[in-house]
Design a protein around this motif. Structure first.
Motif, short mmCIF file in Angstrom:
data_model
loop_
_atom_site.label_atom_id
_atom_site.label_comp_id
_atom_site.label_asym_id
_atom_site.label_seq_id
_atom_site.Cartn_x
_atom_site.Cartn_y
_atom_site.Cartn_z
N SER A 13 0.82 -1.22 0.00
CA SER A 13 0.00 0.00 0.00
C SER A 13 0.85 1.26 0.00
O SER A 13 1.82 1.34 0.75
N LYS A 17 2.17 2.55 -6.88
CA LYS A 17 1.85 1.69 -8.03
C LYS A 17 0.81 2.35 -8.94
O LYS A 17 0.94 2.30 -10.15
N GLY A 36 -7.09 -3.69 -6.92
CA GLY A 36 -7.44 -3.27 -5.56
C GLY A 36 -8.87 -2.72 -5.52
O GLY A 36 -9.58 -2.90 -4.53
N ALA A 37 -9.28 -2.06 -6.62
CA ALA A 37 -10.64 -1.50 -6.67
C ALA A 37 -11.68 -2.62 -6.55
O ALA A 37 -12.73 -2.43 -5.93
N TYR A 39 -11.38 -5.41 -4.84
CA TYR A 39 -11.46 -5.80 -3.43
C TYR A 39 -12.15 -4.72 -2.61
O TYR A 39 -12.94 -5.00 -1.70
N ARG A 40 -11.87 -3.46 -2.95
CA ARG A 40 -12.53 -2.36 -2.25
C ARG A 40 -14.04 -2.39 -2.52
O ARG A 40 -14.86 -2.18 -1.63
N ARG A 110 -11.05 -14.38 -3.21
CA ARG A 110 -10.01 -14.24 -4.24
C ARG A 110 -10.38 -15.09 -5.46
O ARG A 110 -10.24 -14.66 -6.59
N GLY A 130 -1.63 -4.43 -8.56
CA GLY A 130 -2.17 -5.17 -7.42
C GLY A 130 -1.14 -5.70 -6.46
O GLY A 130 -0.11 -5.06 -6.20
N ASP A 132 -0.96 -9.52 -6.25
CA ASP A 132 -0.68 -10.88 -6.72
C ASP A 132 -0.80 -10.99 -8.23
O ASP A 132 -1.09 -12.05 -8.77
N MET A 133 -0.62 -9.87 -8.93
CA MET A 133 -0.78 -9.89 -10.39
C MET A 133 0.27 -10.79 -11.04
O MET A 133 -0.03 -11.58 -11.92
N ARG A 158 0.88 8.50 0.77
CA ARG A 158 -0.58 8.33 0.82
C ARG A 158 -1.23 9.59 1.41
O ARG A 158 -2.26 10.05 0.92
N ARG A 181 -2.17 -3.09 7.42
CA ARG A 181 -2.51 -3.62 6.09
C ARG A 181 -1.35 -4.46 5.55
O ARG A 181 -1.55 -5.54 5.01
N ASP A 185 -1.57 -8.31 4.50
CA ASP A 185 -1.31 -8.68 3.10
C ASP A 185 -0.13 -9.66 2.97
O ASP A 185 -0.13 -10.54 2.11
N ARG A 188 -1.08 -13.34 5.06
CA ARG A 188 -2.19 -14.23 4.70
C ARG A 188 -1.70 -15.43 3.89
O ARG A 188 -0.69 -15.32 3.17
O1 C5P Z 1 -4.30 -1.43 -3.94
P1 C5P Z 1 -5.37 -1.06 -2.96
O2 C5P Z 1 -4.91 -0.28 -1.79
O3 C5P Z 1 -6.55 -0.43 -3.63
O4 C5P Z 1 -5.91 -2.46 -2.40
C1 C5P Z 1 -6.77 -2.55 -1.28
C2 C5P Z 1 -6.54 -3.89 -0.59
O5 C5P Z 1 -6.98 -4.95 -1.48
C3 C5P Z 1 -5.08 -4.24 -0.29
O6 C5P Z 1 -4.68 -3.82 1.00
C4 C5P Z 1 -5.04 -5.74 -0.39
O7 C5P Z 1 -5.37 -6.34 0.83
C5 C5P Z 1 -6.15 -6.07 -1.37
N1 C5P Z 1 -5.63 -6.46 -2.67
C6 C5P Z 1 -5.26 -7.77 -2.84
N2 C5P Z 1 -4.85 -8.21 -4.07
C7 C5P Z 1 -4.80 -7.36 -5.11
C8 C5P Z 1 -5.15 -6.00 -4.94
C9 C5P Z 1 -5.56 -5.58 -3.70
O8 C5P Z 1 -5.29 -8.55 -1.90
N3 C5P Z 1 -4.42 -7.83 -6.29
#
Ligand code: C5P
Length: 227
Positions: A13, A17, A36-37, A39-40, A110, A130, A132-133, A158, A181, A185, A188
């Motif tokens: 975070s 990126k 990330g969007a 997941y948000r 996921r 992201g 895990d891209m 940030r 965070r 991340d 896990r």
């Molecule tokens: O990148 P961003 O801050 O928007 O992501 C929010 C949350 O989503 C991250 O803290 C992470 O836990 C999760 N995330 C993820 N895998 C991704 C992108 C985001 O686990 N590919």
């Protein structure tokens, strides 16, 4: 048939990126996947349905059925529409970010988002932002980038970003939230944050954004992804 090329950009975070990805997407003329969007959005949709964020089956159902549209707004910025409602600012809050990292730890969530992310891989190519891209979603990507920076520096970045957007922010709570965070991340078991073995890694702590962008573009040129 060869799939369209992908450049993956992973990292923790606040590392920058998003800015690098947007710049690369413009330079190459390729669309951008902001994973990330997703997941948000999943977290926001789950909260709005009054689900507990630990309810793996329920939240995974929400993720699988997300009704989301990414549409260019009047000012050219991408607007995010969830269930017909504009949520671009709502998903950017630190609350949504934290809730996202909680639902992102759930393997079923996921799995529910995996194919949706892979569907973004279309010609002429994709920039994928992201965690895990490069490791899980696009393991065969043409170029994998992994950005790091000290946690304190990331909290500062940030903070600046939120203030510039006119959003409320406290540096002290950002430092705490970023640390929490990161911990979630990295620790896990489902797709933890880590660089792919074949990723190009850059510590950006003492670099400015232009330097990071140039580094990425030089690598993209070397791989003949751009002239
Ligand atoms: O990148 P961003 O801050 O928007 O992501 C929010 C949350 O989503 C991250 O803290 C992470 O836990 C999760 N995330 C993820 N895998 C991704 C992108 C985001 O686990 N590919």
């Amino acid at each position: 048939m060869n799939p369209a090329p992908v450049i993956t950009v992973d990292g923790p975070s606040g590392v920058g990126k998003g800015t690098v990805c947007q710049w690369l997407a413009t330079q190459l003329g390729w669309p951008l996947l902001d994973s990330g969007a997703l997941y948000r959005l999943t977290a926001l949709a789950a909260l709005r349905r009054n689900l507990q964020l630990e309810d793996e089956v329920g939240v995974a159902q929400v993720a699988a059925g997300l009704d989301v549209v990414f549409a260019p707004g009047d000012t050219g910025e991408l607007q995010v529409i969830l269930d017909g409602e504009e949520v671009s600012s709502a998903i950017r809050s630190e609350t949504a970010g934290n809730a996202a990292s909680r639902v992102a730890a759930l393997p079923m969530v996921r799995a529910a988002l995996l194919q949706r992310q892979r569907n973004f891989r279309q010609p002429p190519g994709l920039i994928a932002d992201g965690r895990d891209m490069g490791t899980v979603v696009f393991p065969d990507a043409e170029l994998k980038l992994f950005l790091t920076a000290d946690a304190g520096e990331r909290a500062q970045r940030r903070y600046k970003q939120l203030i510039e957007k006119g959003l409320n922010a406290s540096l002290e709570s950002l430092v705490k939230e970023i640390a929490e965070r990161d911990e979630r991340d990295v620790q896990r078991t489902a797709a933890p944050l880590k660089a792919a073995e074949d990723a190009e890694v850059l510590d950006t702590t003492r670099l400015n954004i232009a330097e990071v962008c140039q580094w990425a573009l030089t690598l993209a040129r070397k791989r003949q992804l751009v002239r």
